[in-house]
Every structure is written in structure tokens, then in C-alpha cells.
Scaffold this active site. Sequence first.
Site: not given
Ligand code: NAD
Ligand code: UFG
Length: 350
Positions: A11, A32, A59, A84, A124, A148, A152, A176, A178, A293-294
Site C-alpha cells: 500500500y 515477496n 528478504l 503489519k 510506526s 507487531y 518496530k 507513520y 494512520n 489494546g486500543d
Molecule cells: P503492505 O502489507 O501493503 O506492504 C508491505 C509489503 O511488504 C507487502 O507488499 C508484502 O508483500 C511485503 N513483504 C512483507 N514481508 C516481506 C518479506 N519477508 N520479503 C519481501 N517482501 C515482504 O503494508 P503497508 O501498509 O504498505 O506498510 C508498509 C510498512 O509500513 C510496513 O512495514 C508497516 O509495518 C509500516 N506501517 C504501516 C502502517 C499502516 O497503517 N499501513 C502504519 C505504520 C507503519
Molecule cells: N475502529 C473501529 N472499527 C473498526 C476498525 C477500527 O471503530 O472496524 C476504530 C479503532 O478503535 C480506532 C480507529 O478506528 O479508534 C482507528 O483504528 P485502526 O485499526 O484503523 O488504526 P489503529 O490506530 O488502531 O492502528 C493503526 C495500525 C497500527 C499502527 C497505528 C499507528 O493498524 O499498526 O495505526 O500507526 F501502529
Amino acid sequence: MTILITGGAGYIGSHTCVELLNSGHDILVLDNFSNSRPESLDRVKELTNKSFKIYKIDLLDKAAVEKVFSENEIEAVIHFAGLKAVGESVEIPVHYYHNNITGTLILIDVMQKYNVFNLVFSSSATVYGIPQQVPISEEFSLSATNPYGRTKLMIEEILNDVYVSNNNWSIALLRYFNPIGAHESGLIGEDPNGLPNNLMPFISQVSIGKLSELKVFGNDYTTPDGTGVRDYIHVVDLAKGHLKALEKIVTFNGVEAYNLGTGKGYSVLEMIDAFEKASGRKVPYVIGPRRPGDIAECFAKPDKAERELGWKAEKGIKDMCIDSWKWQSQNPEGFQTNEHRNKYASTLKS
Ligand code: NAD
Ligand code: UFG
């Protein structure tokens, strides 16, 4: 600059690829495809009209990672690859530790071997654990509440140790908040596997009729309307933050953490309202119990990124919802089918 993007098909990675290519960088993608599809990269190529190498590699396969470095003149790495899903990490922690931590260790080891010391790491806001107060700034104490989050946190600590051992490293830890939204073209966006864990993809799938209703996780928090408050950031703004971080790391040696958020929090009910306005559709919801956990509130103090990287989020909640809806409505099955994309492409041409 030639930049290796691990997890570039995902993403945030795919949106960052677009910004990098549009800024004239050369990229290579290593993924992958465990949580993504090659189609996302086809669309990156289509959007930018540029080509790049794609390595379908895990990786954890060190020999394969080494080959990527030996075949290319890589100058910097943006490391997105990782698993993630918080809930899944509680169920299969060893898999998460192995994938995220061992994967990063292998990457660092190979980078050192090939004298590549510029790294941007996807951290994150989860590393702040249960924050004492909001807004959250980078010097707040760090902790983790699930495996998770611990991956990080551990990787941040590992990267600090790596710099101490070798001062050639230049590392940006991007925390990051959200990420939501999608590219304004509607060609790339978030394509979760199975039932979405996160709020925005859940709302989008309710709006398109794939899911019947949203469950709001608790309305008894100490927030203005009782529902959880988060700092939602447009994924394109986030992608641009990576370019700014790259520009920065080539100017210094060390490890620096930056919050990438907007600095403004929205509640779940405010997000539902904004999405309904953007899509013109009702989002049926019920109030359920809190999700374990929220936390009540989480939003960034993003001043350090503005001051040191010259980066500031530009897009507001309206753009985030419009673009999420565009992606979802044009691609109801995500990247699985090209039918809707083709339909959209023909309307663009006409
Ligand atoms: P995503 O799952 O869409 O992208 C991660 C990519 O890494 C995927 O394409 C997956 O196939 C690839 N991948 C995973 N393990 C691998 C491995 N061992 N070798 C090669 N490729 C591998 O996730 P995203 O939302 O794009 O997030 C990207 C990064 O940002 C992640 O590290 C995630 O933890 C971090 N992050 C995401 C969020 C969020 O809410 N999306 C918030 C904070 C941090
Ligand atoms: N929520 C709902 N209903 C749902 C999903 C979420 O009410 O079906 C609420 C949650 O309780 C929270 C808010 O919407 O109050 C946002 O929830 P998300 O699951 O979208 O996001 P989080 O803040 O819980 O966590 C996300 C990622 C984590 C990351 C964090 C900070 O999932 O991996 O943002 O970057 F660590």
C-alpha cells in the site's frame, strides 16, 4: 539516485514508488508479494509511464538479496517490507519476529557488505505504546503493546546500535500515524486480504456493499464524542515524506526519528461522517465494545518533520475520503480484476 524499495508492491510502497519515479529517481522493487499483488506495480508503471526492475524475493533469502545488490548500483534503501496486522502478530508472534526482524537484519548486513548506508525505515506511531499525552513528539518514551509493535521498536533499537558500530550510516526512522486514502487517479490503493483490520478500508467496504455494517469499537473513551481519535494522513502525503527523508539522510550521518502525521485527530464518528459526504452513501454502523489494546487518542506533533525535512501534510480529511472512495468504487475487488480499471481508462480517454 537508484533506490531499492523493499515491500514496494504494498500500500504505502506503491504510492512511494510513484512519487519517486515522478521525481526522476531510479527504483528497484523487492517484494515477496505475501501481502500484495504484482498488479499494483503494473499500475505504478502505467501511472508514471516509467519502467523498473521487480525482484520477487523474500528478504529472508539472503543469497537472493545479495544478488540484487551485486547486480545494481544501489545508493539508498526504503524499507517497507514487513508484516503489519496487530491481531495476527499476537497469534503468530514468532512468524512476525522472524519476518520483520530477521528480514531487517539480513537487509542491514547486505547493505553494509555493499557499502550502502542510506536507509529510510517504516516505523510506526505504535512505538509510543500508550502515550501519556497528545500531541505526541519524537522524544516521548517508547514502548510496545503487541508483538507487531515490538518488532518496530526492536528494529529502531537495532538501527541505533548499527549506527553506533559504524558511523557511516544515515538512517531516518519514519513513524507513520494512520495512513489512509489512495492515489487520486484511483489506480492504486489499499487492498487488504480478507476482513480489513483498519477503519478506513472497513468503512470503504461497507459503503460498496461488501460488508453490511461497521462496528465502532467503543464510544466511552474520554474523547469529545466517546469514540477513538486518530491522526489520519493521506498516503500520498506520506509517500512524499519519504522523498524528503531521502534528501535529508544524504546530508548527515546518524539516526533520526520523524513523526509523519497531520497533527490533527479525528474520531471514528467524524470519519464516518466525512466518508458519507465524500461517497454520498450511508455507512451503517453499530456501537460495539472497545477493541482490546486500543488507545483513546493518538495524534502527532509533526513539527520536527516540517523543521528538519521541510515536509508537511497537505491533504485534508475530505481528500482522504474522496480518494479512498474513488479507489474502492473503481476497484471493488482491489487489484484482482482489471475490468473496472479498463472501464475507467476508457472514460478517461473519451
Ligand atoms: P503492505 O502489507 O501493503 O506492504 C508491505 C509489503 O511488504 C507487502 O507488499 C508484502 O508483500 C511485503 N513483504 C512483507 N514481508 C516481506 C518479506 N519477508 N520479503 C519481501 N517482501 C515482504 O503494508 P503497508 O501498509 O504498505 O506498510 C508498509 C510498512 O509500513 C510496513 O512495514 C508497516 O509495518 C509500516 N506501517 C504501516 C502502517 C499502516 O497503517 N499501513 C502504519 C505504520 C507503519
Ligand atoms: N475502529 C473501529 N472499527 C473498526 C476498525 C477500527 O471503530 O472496524 C476504530 C479503532 O478503535 C480506532 C480507529 O478506528 O479508534 C482507528 O483504528 P485502526 O485499526 O484503523 O488504526 P489503529 O490506530 O488502531 O492502528 C493503526 C495500525 C497500527 C499502527 C497505528 C499507528 O493498524 O499498526 O495505526 O500507526 F501502529
